[in-house]
Design a protein around this motif. Structure first.
Motif, short mmCIF file in Angstrom:
data_model
loop_
_atom_site.label_atom_id
_atom_site.label_comp_id
_atom_site.label_asym_id
_atom_site.label_seq_id
_atom_site.Cartn_x
_atom_site.Cartn_y
_atom_site.Cartn_z
N ARG A 88 51.05 34.92 -8.81
CA ARG A 88 50.72 34.83 -7.38
C ARG A 88 49.55 33.87 -7.24
N ALA A 89 49.59 33.05 -6.23
CA ALA A 89 48.46 32.14 -5.98
C ALA A 89 48.29 31.99 -4.47
N ASP A 90 47.05 31.90 -4.03
CA ASP A 90 46.76 31.69 -2.61
C ASP A 90 46.41 30.22 -2.39
N TYR A 91 47.03 29.64 -1.36
CA TYR A 91 46.77 28.25 -0.99
C TYR A 91 46.40 28.20 0.49
N VAL A 124 58.35 32.71 10.49
CA VAL A 124 58.02 32.74 11.92
C VAL A 124 56.53 32.99 12.11
N GLU A 125 55.99 33.92 11.31
CA GLU A 125 54.55 34.25 11.38
C GLU A 125 53.70 33.02 11.04
N LEU A 137 45.62 31.46 4.78
CA LEU A 137 45.87 31.39 3.34
C LEU A 137 47.28 31.92 3.13
N LEU A 138 48.08 31.21 2.35
CA LEU A 138 49.45 31.64 2.08
C LEU A 138 49.54 32.08 0.62
N THR A 139 50.17 33.23 0.39
CA THR A 139 50.36 33.74 -0.96
C THR A 139 51.72 33.26 -1.45
N VAL A 140 51.70 32.49 -2.56
CA VAL A 140 52.93 31.94 -3.13
C VAL A 140 53.24 32.71 -4.42
N LEU A 141 54.47 33.22 -4.48
CA LEU A 141 54.94 33.94 -5.66
C LEU A 141 55.80 32.97 -6.47
N VAL A 150 55.25 34.42 0.24
CA VAL A 150 55.64 35.80 0.50
C VAL A 150 54.72 36.51 1.48
N ALA A 151 53.53 35.94 1.73
CA ALA A 151 52.61 36.61 2.65
C ALA A 151 51.59 35.62 3.21
N THR A 152 50.99 36.02 4.33
CA THR A 152 49.92 35.21 4.93
C THR A 152 48.71 36.09 5.13
#
Length: 157
Positions: A88-91, A124-125, A137-141, A150-152
């Motif tokens: 997982r990484a946040d960008y 959409v979010e 920040l976007l979490t990339v799996l 997968v998440a914001t």
């Protein structure tokens, strides 16, 4: 040194494997496993004792990390199954291109723009919050050569 013995290092990768073996009985719910060639999160797991000379069998139910599709498998508890290396990484979100690719900044300051905006609720979010000027920040799996947001979360500087 003769010409035949010279090594070709052109197409090598970092050497890190995308999966590693784990004994079926050591897998746990909410862990990860490869079922039918797909990286899955284990959502259900049960072990059945078998007859006098058989192995105990583990029944696994997993949800694909990238498509959400459900997969099932049954494996003797003493056998090995592949476990995907999941990162997982946040960008930080910088921009969204017209063709749906995200421009993301890594902690190092480098930019990447090779990840598409995901389908469904998360996509959409992202669009809505970005259009409203929110800093995200976007979490990339990433697993087995695939990557997906997968998440914001709000970017707290």
């Amino acid at each position: 040194m003769s010409e035949e013995l010279q090594a070709d290092f052109e197409g090598g990768d970092s050497g890190a494997s995308q999966v590693y073996p784990a004994q079926c009985s050591s897998l746990r719910k909410n862990g990860h496993v490869v079922i039918k060639g797909r990286a899955c999160k284990i959502v259900e797991m049960s072990t059945s004792k078998t007859g006098k000379h058989g192995h105990a069998k583990v029944h696994l139910v997993g949800i694909d990390l990238f498509t959400g599709k459900k997969y099932e498998d049954i494996c003797p508890s003493t056998h090995n199954m592949d476990v995907p290396v999941v990162k997982r990484a946040d960008y930080q979100l910088i921009d969204i291109s017209d063709d749906g690719f995200l421009s993301l900044m890594m902690e190092s300051g480098d930019l990447r723009d090779d990840i598409k905006i995901p389908e469904g609720e998360v996509g959409v979010e992202i669009k809505t919050k970005f259009e409203n000027g929110e800093d995200l920040l976007l979490t990339v799996l990433s697993a087995m050569g695939q990557e997906m947001v997968v998440a914001t979360k709000p970017n707290m500087k």
